[in-house]
Design a protein around this motif. Sequence first.
Motif, PDB file in Angstrom:
ATOM      1  N   HIS A  53      26.321 -36.240  -2.832  1.00 49.34           N
ATOM      2  CA  HIS A  53      26.170 -35.552  -1.551  1.00 49.34           C
ATOM      3  C   HIS A  53      27.252 -34.494  -1.332  1.00 49.34           C
ATOM      4  N   LEU A  54      28.291 -34.489  -2.180  1.00 49.78           N
ATOM      5  CA  LEU A  54      29.351 -33.482  -2.081  1.00 49.78           C
ATOM      6  C   LEU A  54      29.015 -32.193  -2.835  1.00 49.78           C
ATOM      7  N   GLU A  55      27.852 -32.153  -3.441  1.00 57.59           N
ATOM      8  CA  GLU A  55      27.448 -30.999  -4.253  1.00 57.59           C
ATOM      9  C   GLU A  55      27.563 -29.662  -3.516  1.00 57.59           C
ATOM     10  N   PRO A  56      27.254 -29.598  -2.184  1.00 54.66           N
ATOM     11  CA  PRO A  56      27.387 -28.309  -1.483  1.00 54.66           C
ATOM     12  C   PRO A  56      28.802 -27.727  -1.518  1.00 54.66           C
ATOM     13  N   LEU A  57      29.793 -28.552  -1.818  1.00 53.73           N
ATOM     14  CA  LEU A  57      31.171 -28.067  -1.889  1.00 53.73           C
ATOM     15  C   LEU A  57      31.512 -27.457  -3.240  1.00 53.73           C
ATOM     16  N   ARG A  58      30.641 -27.664  -4.221  1.00 51.15           N
ATOM     17  CA  ARG A  58      30.898 -27.119  -5.550  1.00 51.15           C
ATOM     18  C   ARG A  58      30.640 -25.613  -5.553  1.00 51.15           C
ATOM     19  N   VAL A  59      31.498 -24.855  -6.199  1.00 53.29           N
ATOM     20  CA  VAL A  59      31.388 -23.393  -6.215  1.00 53.29           C
ATOM     21  C   VAL A  59      30.907 -22.910  -7.574  1.00 53.29           C
ATOM     22  N   ASP A  60      29.796 -22.181  -7.558  1.00 51.31           N
ATOM     23  CA  ASP A  60      29.311 -21.496  -8.751  1.00 51.31           C
ATOM     24  C   ASP A  60      29.936 -20.096  -8.716  1.00 51.31           C
ATOM     25  N   PHE A  61      30.890 -19.846  -9.608  1.00 55.73           N
ATOM     26  CA  PHE A  61      31.680 -18.620  -9.544  1.00 55.73           C
ATOM     27  C   PHE A  61      30.819 -17.359  -9.554  1.00 55.73           C
ATOM     28  N   THR A  62      29.924 -17.228 -10.528  1.00 54.41           N
ATOM     29  CA  THR A  62      29.129 -16.009 -10.658  1.00 54.41           C
ATOM     30  C   THR A  62      28.201 -15.806  -9.471  1.00 54.41           C
ATOM     31  N   ARG A  63      27.549 -16.867  -9.043  1.00 50.00           N
ATOM     32  CA  ARG A  63      26.604 -16.749  -7.919  1.00 50.00           C
ATOM     33  C   ARG A  63      27.332 -16.368  -6.632  1.00 50.00           C
ATOM     34  N   GLU A  64      28.437 -17.051  -6.353  1.00 53.36           N
ATOM     35  CA  GLU A  64      29.151 -16.777  -5.105  1.00 53.36           C
ATOM     36  C   GLU A  64      29.789 -15.393  -5.115  1.00 53.36           C
ATOM     37  N   LEU A  65      30.298 -14.967  -6.275  1.00 53.93           N
ATOM     38  CA  LEU A  65      30.872 -13.619  -6.352  1.00 53.93           C
ATOM     39  C   LEU A  65      29.792 -12.573  -6.132  1.00 53.93           C
ATOM     40  N   THR A  66      28.630 -12.768  -6.743  1.00 51.36           N
ATOM     41  CA  THR A  66      27.517 -11.838  -6.552  1.00 51.36           C
ATOM     42  C   THR A  66      27.111 -11.758  -5.091  1.00 51.36           C
ATOM     43  N   ASP A  67      26.960 -12.904  -4.448  1.00 49.45           N
ATOM     44  CA  ASP A  67      26.532 -12.931  -3.049  1.00 49.45           C
ATOM     45  C   ASP A  67      27.572 -12.288  -2.125  1.00 49.45           C
ATOM     46  N   ALA A  68      28.848 -12.592  -2.367  1.00 49.63           N
ATOM     47  CA  ALA A  68      29.899 -12.049  -1.504  1.00 49.63           C
ATOM     48  C   ALA A  68      29.989 -10.527  -1.627  1.00 49.63           C
ATOM     49  N   LEU A  69      29.916 -10.015  -2.853  1.00 44.06           N
ATOM     50  CA  LEU A  69      29.988  -8.563  -3.052  1.00 44.06           C
ATOM     51  C   LEU A  69      28.749  -7.866  -2.503  1.00 44.06           C
ATOM     52  N   THR A  70      27.591  -8.499  -2.671  1.00 45.14           N
ATOM     53  CA  THR A  70      26.349  -7.930  -2.127  1.00 45.14           C
ATOM     54  C   THR A  70      26.421  -7.820  -0.614  1.00 45.14           C
ATOM     55  N   THR A  71      26.885  -8.873   0.028  1.00 42.40           N
ATOM     56  CA  THR A  71      27.014  -8.879   1.489  1.00 42.40           C
ATOM     57  C   THR A  71      27.979  -7.788   1.954  1.00 42.40           C
ATOM     58  N   SER A  72      29.088  -7.651   1.264  1.00 42.19           N
ATOM     59  CA  SER A  72      30.078  -6.636   1.610  1.00 42.19           C
ATOM     60  C   SER A  72      29.499  -5.229   1.502  1.00 42.19           C
ATOM     61  N   LEU A  73      28.801  -4.950   0.419  1.00 45.19           N
ATOM     62  CA  LEU A  73      28.236  -3.612   0.222  1.00 45.19           C
ATOM     63  C   LEU A  73      27.091  -3.333   1.184  1.00 45.19           C
ATOM     64  N   ARG A  74      26.298  -4.339   1.501  1.00 44.26           N
ATOM     65  CA  ARG A  74      25.208  -4.151   2.479  1.00 44.26           C
ATOM     66  C   ARG A  74      25.792  -3.812   3.850  1.00 44.26           C
ATOM     67  N   GLY A  75      26.914  -4.429   4.171  1.00 43.58           N
ATOM     68  CA  GLY A  75      27.561  -4.118   5.441  1.00 43.58           C
ATOM     69  C   GLY A  75      28.024  -2.674   5.502  1.00 43.58           C
ATOM     70  N   LEU A  76      28.564  -2.171   4.397  1.00 45.77           N
ATOM     71  CA  LEU A  76      28.995  -0.769   4.359  1.00 45.77           C
ATOM     72  C   LEU A  76      27.797   0.180   4.435  1.00 45.77           C
ATOM     73  N   GLU A  77      26.707  -0.215   3.813  1.00 42.65           N
ATOM     74  CA  GLU A  77      25.521   0.638   3.826  1.00 42.65           C
ATOM     75  C   GLU A  77      24.912   0.701   5.237  1.00 42.65           C
ATOM     76  N   ALA A  78      25.000  -0.382   5.987  1.00 39.28           N
ATOM     77  CA  ALA A  78      24.343  -0.462   7.293  1.00 39.28           C
ATOM     78  C   ALA A  78      25.169   0.117   8.433  1.00 39.28           C
ATOM     79  N   ARG A  79      26.382   0.518   8.200  1.00 38.00           N
ATOM     80  CA  ARG A  79      27.268   0.966   9.282  1.00 38.00           C
ATOM     81  C   ARG A  79      26.778   2.271   9.922  1.00 38.00           C
TER      82      ARG A  79
END
Length: 224
Positions: free
Chosen positions: A198-224
């Motif tokens: 049940h602790l699985e949600p705390l596990r970090v997939d490095f590539t997936r989380e980095l992709t999602d975080a960078l995508t979110t950041s760039l989408r925010g810049l595009e939408a400004r």
Amino acid sequence: MVSNTAKRVMPQRARKEEDKEARRRQLLDAALELYRATSYDEVKMADVAERVKLAKGTVFLYFPTKEALFLALLEEQLFAWFARLEEALGRSEGRWTGARVARTVAETLEGEEPLTRLLARLQTVLEQNVTVEQVRTFKERLLEAVVRAGTLVEKRLPFLKAGEGVRFFLHVHALVVGLRQMADLAPVVREVHAAAPHLEPLRVDFTRELTDALTTSLRGLEAR
């Protein structure tokens, strides 16, 4: 007119430089092998010397401290990654979006655990016991690489303003450091996770989380 003595000395000097570079290459390769198998704290300079069959004192002639050795190793790994990334960003096929840039950055870092682990120690460890000259050389090269890569990202994403490509890579660095530390679980933590699904949600997939975080950041810049 060049004397016979000069003719003899110059090739000898060249060979000596080649020998020094070959020895330096051996030390870096040995350090990387040991680091892959263990951790930074576990690697000793004596272990590196033993791996290449040298006296410990000889290692210090090339790298005066452990930090100097691993900063040189990081430098080599980091700029090799920048070269791969620039090649990937330089491909012109298809439409480039923030999500594609984010995915490209994250995927080129996939499998580069030694690099990302060393980046997580850069400011706190590797830059703490080295010479001003080594740090200056590293920072100058780093600035050049970040500016080149940042310019490529700006060309791919027209919504970015001048200079925001460089800031993007500062954010990449921060995310890599944080996510690598979160993804690398201590043995006791891995044991706890294995016994508690049940602790699985705390596990970090490095590539997936980095992709999602960078995508979110760039989408925010595009939408400004």
